[in-house]
Design a protein around this motif. Structure first.
Motif, PDB file in Angstrom:
ATOM      1  N   GLN A  21       0.965  -1.292  -0.007  1.00  0.00           N
ATOM      2  CA  GLN A  21      -0.077  -0.082   0.066  1.00  0.00           C
ATOM      3  C   GLN A  21       0.806   1.353   0.017  1.00  0.00           C
ATOM      4  N   ARG A  22       2.028   1.271   0.690  1.00  0.00           N
ATOM      5  CA  ARG A  22       2.721   2.449   0.754  1.00  0.00           C
ATOM      6  C   ARG A  22       3.437   2.637  -0.481  1.00  0.00           C
ATOM      7  N   ASP A  37      -5.895  10.139  -1.290  1.00  0.00           N
ATOM      8  CA  ASP A  37      -5.429   8.943  -0.513  1.00  0.00           C
ATOM      9  C   ASP A  37      -6.261   7.802  -0.930  1.00  0.00           C
ATOM     10  N   VAL A  41      -5.537   3.232  -2.149  1.00  0.00           N
ATOM     11  CA  VAL A  41      -5.749   2.163  -1.438  1.00  0.00           C
ATOM     12  C   VAL A  41      -6.835   1.139  -1.787  1.00  0.00           C
ATOM     13  N   MET A  58      -4.574   2.223   6.348  1.00  0.00           N
ATOM     14  CA  MET A  58      -3.815   3.484   5.599  1.00  0.00           C
ATOM     15  C   MET A  58      -3.881   4.540   6.540  1.00  0.00           C
ATOM     16  N   HIS A  62      -0.110   3.355   7.626  1.00  0.00           N
ATOM     17  CA  HIS A  62       0.743   3.844   6.420  1.00  0.00           C
ATOM     18  C   HIS A  62       0.713   5.292   6.431  1.00  0.00           C
TER      19      HIS A  62
END
Length: 109
Positions: A21-22, A37, A41, A58, A62
């Motif tokens: 995810q990052r 964002d 995701v 997230m 994250h």
């Protein structure tokens, strides 16, 4: 959440890239700044429960980690992520991943 520029260690860069995810978010920021964002995701086509879990991770794991390292600036109220003051330090690793995305395992990006 605003971060100040500081020297980033290689281990911190690797830590930032340790989760898909990052990695996905940071690679998306290479060309798009700012980046919302949420769309980054929820893109794996998983179940609603998986997507909710990813959103929670997230927000609580994250994004704070990437903001702490200064790779992103995160406006939690506007749900917006932009390149942070230390983004250029991780850029070479992101470009390497992006340039070779077709050669990497599918779950890397």
């Amino acid at each position: 959440m605003k971060s100040s520029s500081r020297q980033i260690l290689f281990d911190e860069m690797v830590d930032a890239l340790a989760d898909v995810q990052r990695r996905t978010l940071l690679v998306a920021l290479l060309e798009h700044n700012p980046q919302a964002d949420r769309p980054v995701v929820v893109g794996d086509g998983g179940t609603e429960a998986i997507e909710v879990k990813q959103l929670i991770q997230m927000k609580h794991v994250h994004l704070p980690k990437l903001a702490e390292y200064g790779f992103i600036d995160w406006d939690e109220d506007a749900h917006e992520v932009a390149k942070g003051p230390n983004f250029d330090e991780i850029r070479p690793l992101l470009e390497l991943l992006d340039d070779h995305a077709d050669e990497l395992p599918a779950d890397w990006l």
